[in-house]
Design an enzyme around this catalytic site. Structure first.
Site, short mmCIF file in Angstrom:
data_model
loop_
_atom_site.label_atom_id
_atom_site.label_comp_id
_atom_site.label_asym_id
_atom_site.label_seq_id
_atom_site.Cartn_x
_atom_site.Cartn_y
_atom_site.Cartn_z
N THR A 12 0.83 -1.22 0.00
CA THR A 12 0.00 0.00 0.00
C THR A 12 0.86 1.27 0.00
O THR A 12 0.66 2.16 -0.83
CB THR A 12 -0.91 0.00 1.26
N ILE A 13 1.81 1.35 0.91
CA ILE A 13 2.61 2.56 1.03
C ILE A 13 3.76 2.55 0.01
O ILE A 13 3.99 3.55 -0.69
CB ILE A 13 3.18 2.70 2.47
N GLY A 111 4.91 1.98 11.36
CA GLY A 111 4.71 0.68 12.00
C GLY A 111 5.91 0.23 12.80
O GLY A 111 5.87 -0.79 13.48
N SER A 140 3.08 7.37 11.64
CA SER A 140 1.94 6.68 11.02
C SER A 140 0.93 7.68 10.44
O SER A 140 1.03 8.89 10.66
CB SER A 140 1.24 5.83 12.06
N CYS A 141 -0.07 7.15 9.75
CA CYS A 141 -1.07 8.01 9.12
C CYS A 141 -1.81 8.87 10.15
O CYS A 141 -1.94 10.08 9.98
CB CYS A 141 -2.05 7.17 8.32
N ARG A 169 -10.32 3.03 10.43
CA ARG A 169 -10.80 2.09 9.42
C ARG A 169 -10.30 0.68 9.77
O ARG A 169 -9.24 0.53 10.36
CB ARG A 169 -10.34 2.52 8.02
N GLY A 195 -1.15 9.06 20.85
CA GLY A 195 -0.75 10.24 21.64
C GLY A 195 0.75 10.23 21.92
O GLY A 195 1.46 11.19 21.57
N HIS A 220 -9.73 7.23 8.09
CA HIS A 220 -9.95 7.38 9.52
C HIS A 220 -10.62 8.74 9.73
O HIS A 220 -10.46 9.65 8.92
CB HIS A 220 -8.63 7.45 10.30
P1 NAD Z 1 1.45 -3.76 3.08
O1 NAD Z 1 1.21 -5.06 3.74
O2 NAD Z 1 0.41 -3.21 2.19
O3 NAD Z 1 2.79 -3.83 2.22
C1 NAD Z 1 3.98 -4.38 2.73
C2 NAD Z 1 4.74 -5.05 1.60
O4 NAD Z 1 6.01 -5.50 2.09
C3 NAD Z 1 4.02 -6.28 1.05
O5 NAD Z 1 4.07 -6.23 -0.36
C4 NAD Z 1 4.84 -7.45 1.60
O6 NAD Z 1 4.83 -8.56 0.74
C5 NAD Z 1 6.24 -6.83 1.65
N1 NAD Z 1 7.16 -7.50 2.57
C6 NAD Z 1 6.93 -8.49 3.47
N2 NAD Z 1 8.07 -8.82 4.11
C7 NAD Z 1 9.05 -8.03 3.61
C8 NAD Z 1 10.44 -7.92 3.85
N3 NAD Z 1 11.08 -8.70 4.75
N4 NAD Z 1 11.15 -6.99 3.15
C9 NAD Z 1 10.53 -6.20 2.24
N5 NAD Z 1 9.21 -6.28 1.96
C10 NAD Z 1 8.49 -7.19 2.63
O7 NAD Z 1 1.81 -2.75 4.24
P2 NAD Z 1 1.59 -1.18 4.24
O8 NAD Z 1 0.18 -0.91 4.65
O9 NAD Z 1 2.11 -0.58 2.99
O10 NAD Z 1 2.49 -0.76 5.49
C11 NAD Z 1 3.88 -0.55 5.36
C12 NAD Z 1 4.34 0.33 6.50
O11 NAD Z 1 3.68 1.59 6.39
C13 NAD Z 1 4.02 -0.20 7.91
O12 NAD Z 1 5.04 0.23 8.80
C14 NAD Z 1 2.73 0.51 8.24
O13 NAD Z 1 2.50 0.63 9.62
C15 NAD Z 1 2.97 1.86 7.59
N6 NAD Z 1 1.74 2.60 7.26
C16 NAD Z 1 0.66 1.96 6.75
C17 NAD Z 1 -0.48 2.69 6.49
C18 NAD Z 1 -1.74 2.03 5.96
O14 NAD Z 1 -2.81 2.45 6.35
N7 NAD Z 1 -1.66 1.04 5.11
C19 NAD Z 1 -0.53 4.06 6.72
C20 NAD Z 1 0.63 4.69 7.19
C21 NAD Z 1 1.75 3.94 7.47
#
Ligand code: NAD
Length: 340
Positions: A12-13, A111, A140-141, A169, A195, A220
């Site tokens: 996603t990110i 995360g 984070s978001c 969400r 917080g 959210h």
């Molecule tokens: P995601 O699950 O959508 O994507 C993570 C990707 O990393 C996947 O494609 C997975 O296959 C891959 N992956 C798994 N193990 C791995 C490894 N060892 N090395 C490299 N890649 C690997 O996750 P996301 O939602 O994009 O979240 C990524 C980070 O961003 C997290 O720290 C999360 O907390 C943070 N984040 C997420 C959101 C959200 O709402 N989705 C918002 C803000 C921040």
């Protein structure tokens, strides 16, 4: 200087950050890494990003799927000045060892725990803290959303205390394994982690957060109660403070945006390459001011709000812009983020 950026973790990110990096005049995508073949890996190749195999992945699986790979993560790091780690929560901690071994700078996501990097970061709040750093954590978001808003109100009025109820969400739109799909789940850890996380950006802020998870994938929503240090005149004045800041979008009552479904419909309608909402979203008629007491709602698009922050983090680390405003101006122009 053009900074060579690798993205480790293309979910996603990660995929959004890669697309954003590709639009910057002073950055270049030198590779993205995935653990296994997928439709996203295919799209990465179609976009011209060299594809690498992330830790735990198998090169031959990509070969069997007909997806050409350029190597593994250590090889990707050899051609990078900085890696954006966008692996799942807590996996960045393991990946950090690879980055240290390769002596490559790193941007981590929210995360991860704060101590993974030299500083936590939100461009509008503490850009200069990331200047010259080797590791930065974009919060984070939800934390980004609160930190952006604190920065604006602090600049205009000073902030004495901040209370936020975070309506979260349940899953991202591309996910099918998370929930709930039925019910409203209080997060029994009070205060919620948000917080304390905001205090990684504003160490002295009196901030309390409480969270509840609801069955939606569309953003959210924060219900904020703020005690200002100096009184605000009225709600329109507060709305104007947000409107004039970068990365805020304030809807007017006549726009009939009842909630997050219409916000995301607006994001689809405005015609960007991705229907994202990288701004904090406020409603002008969802603000109440009574002297030093302010209440307002804001919606946060979890999938995209941190994307411009990752770009500014890189610019700060490599000193590519004199200050936050200069960096954010480039980021916002290239990503199509306009002031409301
Ligand atoms: P995601 O699950 O959508 O994507 C993570 C990707 O990393 C996947 O494609 C997975 O296959 C891959 N992956 C798994 N193990 C791995 C490894 N060892 N090395 C490299 N890649 C690997 O996750 P996301 O939602 O994009 O979240 C990524 C980070 O961003 C997290 O720290 C999360 O907390 C943070 N984040 C997420 C959101 C959200 O709402 N989705 C918002 C803000 C921040």
């Amino acid at each position: 200087m053009v900074v060579r950026v690798a993205v480790n973790g293309y979910g996603t990110i990660g995929k959004r950050v890669a697309d954003a990096v590709a639009k910057q005049p002073d950055m270049k995508v030198v590779g993205v890494a995935k653990t296994r073949p997928s439709f996203e890996a295919r799209v990465a190749i179609q976009r011209g990003y060299p594809l690498f195999v992330a830790a735990g992945g198998k090169v031959e699986e990509f070969g069997a799927a007909g997806l050409p790979v350029a190597g593994t993560v250590p090889e990707m790091l050899e051609v990078a000045d900085v890696v954006v780690d966008a692996a799942p929560d807590k996996v960045g901690r393991e990946n950090a060892l690879l980055y240290e071994a390769a002596k490559v700078r790193a941007v981590f996501q929210g995360g991860e725990k704060a101590d993974i990097a030299e500083t936590s970061f939100t461009a509008g709040a503490n850009y200069s803290a990331a200047k010259g750093k080797r590791s930065v954590r974009v919060v984070s978001c939800n934390t980004t959303g609160i930190a952006r808003a604190v920065a604006v109100l602090d600049r205009h009025y000073g902030v004495e205390s901040w209370d936020a109820t975070i309506v979260r969400r349940a899953a991202d739109p591309g996910e099918s394994k998370k929930g709930p799909i039925n019910g409203i789940l209080p997060t029994f850890k009070i205060p919620s982690h948000h917080g304390p996380d905001v205090r990684t950006i504003f160490p002295h802020l009196n901030v309390q957060t409480i969270a509840v998870v609801v069955p939606t994938t569309l953003m959210h929503v924060h219900v904020n109660r703020v005690r200002l240090a100096r009184p605000a005149q009225d709600a329109p004045e507060l709305a104007q403070a947000f409107r004039s800041a970068r990365r805020f979008h304030v809807f007017e009552e006549w726009e009939h945006v009842d909630g997050t479904p219409q916000v995301m419909e607006f994001a689809r309608d405005r015609g960007a390459a991705r229907p994202d909402m990288m701004e904090n979203v406020l409603w002008a008629h969802g603000i109440r001011v009574d002297g030093r007491e302010a209440h307002f709602f804001q919606a946060i698009h979890q999938e995209s709000i941190v994307v411009p922050e990752n770009i500014d983090a890189i610019r700060a680390m490599f000193d590519l812009a004199p200050d936050a405003e200069a960096s954010m101006a480039i980021t916002d122009r290239t990503l199509g983020i306009s002031r409301s």
